[in-house]
Design a protein around this motif. Structure first.
Motif: not given
Length: 148
Positions: A9-13, A45-46, A51-52
């Protein structure tokens, strides 16, 4: 029948990382016994395209008992309509490397419900099907047995 299962799962900003990790708990707490899910979920963390900050939360299950429990949990908790969709789409969801692909709504999983999703912002489940020797038709039959 199953080599391994990965969940991602991806966690966005704009999202709370802990909530995204908790959405994976719905799957893990129903398949992995006697373990703290924080210990097995890897977080990377990427940086996104603009750049977010993005966090990738993932886990791989390799024990046969855990894989079997996870598939049974998915099968038992999908709506009959979603289960019928999965069964009908088996040939499309099974790739040439014998990986069966599923996506689930992240927000619904956080709330304790399973709902298929077509969004890229989802919990991605990949089930690597084992056949000896490698045979896509046999892998398809195995997936039909799992979800039939």
């Amino acid at each position: 029948m199953i080599h391994y299962i990965t969940l991602r799962a991806t966690s966005h900003a704009t999202e709370e990382k802990s909530r995204v990790k908790n959405s994976l708990d719905l799957f893990l707490l129903n398949s992995v016994s006697n373990i703290n899910t924080d210990e097995i979920v890897e977080v990377l963390d990427v940086e996104g395209h603009y750049g977010n900050p993005i966090s990738l939360c993932s886990v791989e299950l390799t024990r046969k008992s855990e894989c079997k429990r996870l598939v049974e949990f998915i099968k038992d908790n999908l709506s009959s309509q979603d289960l019928a969709t999965v069964y009908k789409e088996i040939p499309d969801r099974l790739d040439d490397e014998q990986v069966f692909h599923l996506r689930f709504n992240k927000q619904e999983s956080y709330l304790g419900r399973l709902l298929l999703s077509t969004s890229s912002d989802a919990i991605i489940v990949k089930i690597k099907i084992a056949t000896y020797p490698k045979n896509w038709e046999q892998a398809k039959k195995n997936v039909e047995d799992l979800f039939g």
